[in-house]
Design an enzyme around this catalytic site. Structure first.
Site, mmCIF file in Angstrom:
data_model
loop_
_atom_site.group_PDB
_atom_site.id
_atom_site.type_symbol
_atom_site.label_atom_id
_atom_site.label_comp_id
_atom_site.label_asym_id
_atom_site.label_seq_id
_atom_site.Cartn_x
_atom_site.Cartn_y
_atom_site.Cartn_z
ATOM 1 N N GLU A 1 0.810 -1.215 0.000
ATOM 2 C CA GLU A 1 0.000 0.000 0.000
ATOM 3 C C GLU A 1 0.837 1.257 0.000
ATOM 4 O OE1 GLU A 1 -2.513 3.305 1.031
ATOM 5 O OE2 GLU A 1 -0.792 2.623 2.202
ATOM 6 N N HIS B 1 -3.379 -1.062 11.906
ATOM 7 C CA HIS B 1 -4.799 -1.290 12.217
ATOM 8 C C HIS B 1 -4.986 -2.671 12.848
ATOM 9 C CE1 HIS B 1 -5.698 2.319 9.951
ATOM 10 N NE2 HIS B 1 -5.131 1.803 8.868
#
Length: 354
Positions: free
Chosen positions: A53, A133
């Site tokens: 990402e 996360h």
């Protein structure tokens, strides 16, 4: 009479919902297709199968990859595998991506890395900041990079109420950073509602051990963030508004809006070309394909280069574009010494020699 009124109100509600739906399709560029712009010397990077990402490259050519991001709204090719940080030495003739070991005590099983940023201190210590996360919560992890051991020493986990939905980060000190929140809420349903209603409640937060504050707000969905080579300006990508904001950094670390560059694509992460100061942008030409995954009609990829963003008419050129046949869902592009790396949200990563 009461039934007529109820039907009238229902009709108004349905009309408003229809308008919101059409507006969301427009924000997602749901009808856009991309024409391929190929580069001649590219190959897929071995070992990256489920997304890279974000990418950050040190001045010495060591590139860090944030891999394996999982989000409730996104497809994943490895849903049960934790994420990690890979490294590639771009000075090598045939560089390979190797996973960095992380020190004991850090919960690797819940590692779900998103945006990353490096900071080099005055004593040459390299810090790696990682948006994480775990169990879909929000933390910022600070690591010390130990190059001789190819490892990361975990130093600190940061949680804060002003960081409810962190997307990306730019480090400006050993414990100091700017971060984007791509949603105002942390609850998944409220996040969806917020996006659907186009509330423009997302923001940029400055964090230091002594002060945490919102320094810019009013974005549709604040995403990628980076800093100009002279450290005077912060660049913020507003992905659903198709914009890059140029913000001037003040002595008190607040940000003031200088200008907005409109684009025709969903802008994700921002990188700086160290040789020119140009901005490289990983983009999503069609956001609907990104969020509603169809292997027969996969999300496309697009990389833009922006020159002279402070000028009245910045130059925007397409560096790379693909319909998804090679690379799906490009989220970042970083360059070093005529080598280009392109990462994706949940697919592969590309290495190109320019």
């Amino acid at each position: 009479m009461g039934r007529l009124l109820a039907l009238s109100l229902l009709g108004i509600a349905l009309a408003l919902l229809g308008e919101r739906f059409l507006a969301l399709r427009n924000r997602l560029k749901a009808s856009r297709e991309v024409e391929s712009v190929d580069l001649p010397n590219c190959h897929l990077i071995k070992g990256i199968e489920a997304g890279a990402e974000d990418i950050d490259i040190l001045p010495n050519g060591l590139a860090f990859f944030s891999v394996g991001l999982k989000c409730p709204s996104l497809h994943s090719f490895a849903p049960d595998k934790p994420g990690g940080i890979l490294m590639m030495d771009l000075n090598e003739e045939n560089p390979r991506a190797l996973e960095l070991r992380i020190s004991r005590g850090f919960n690797l099983a819940l590692f779900n890395p998103h945006g990353i940023s490096t900071f080099i201190d005055s004593d040459d210590t390299v810090y790696l900041f990682v948006v994480n996360h775990p169990e879909f919560k929000n933390t910022v992890e600070i690591f010390k990079f130990e190059e001789e051991e190819n490892s990361l020493l975990h130093l600190k986990t940061i949680k804060h109420e002003l960081l409810p939905s962190v997307n990306d980060i730019i480090a400006v000190g050993p414990e100091h950073f700017y971060a984007t929140n791509d949603h105002y809420f942390s609850d998944p349903f409220l996040k969806y509602l917020e996006t659907y209603l186009n509330l423009h409640w997302t923001n940029v937060v400055y964090y230091s051990p002594n002060e945490v504050k919102v320094v810019a707000e009013g974005f549709d969905s604040a995403n990628g963030i980076n800093i100009s080579p002279d450290k005077k300006y912060i660049y913020v990508a507003d992905i659903l508004a198709h914009e890059i904001h140029v913000l001037e950094k003040q002595p008190n670390m607040n940000l003031t809006q200088l200008k907005v560059l409109k684009l025709d694509t969903l802008v994700d992460n921002l990188s700086i070309d160290p040789s020119s100061g140009d901005i490289l942008v990983g983009c999503h030409p069609n956001g609907q394909k990104l969020f509603v995954y169809d292997p027969k009609n996969p999300p496309s990829s697009e990389v833009l280069r922006i020159q002279n963003i402070l000028s009245e008419k910045p130059t925007v050129t397409t560096v790379y574009a693909n319909n998804g046949s090679v690379l799906q869902g490009s989220s970042v592009a970083s360059v070093y010494d005529k080598k280009l790396l392109i990462g994706t949200l949940y697919h592969r990563a590309l290495y190109c020699e320019l």
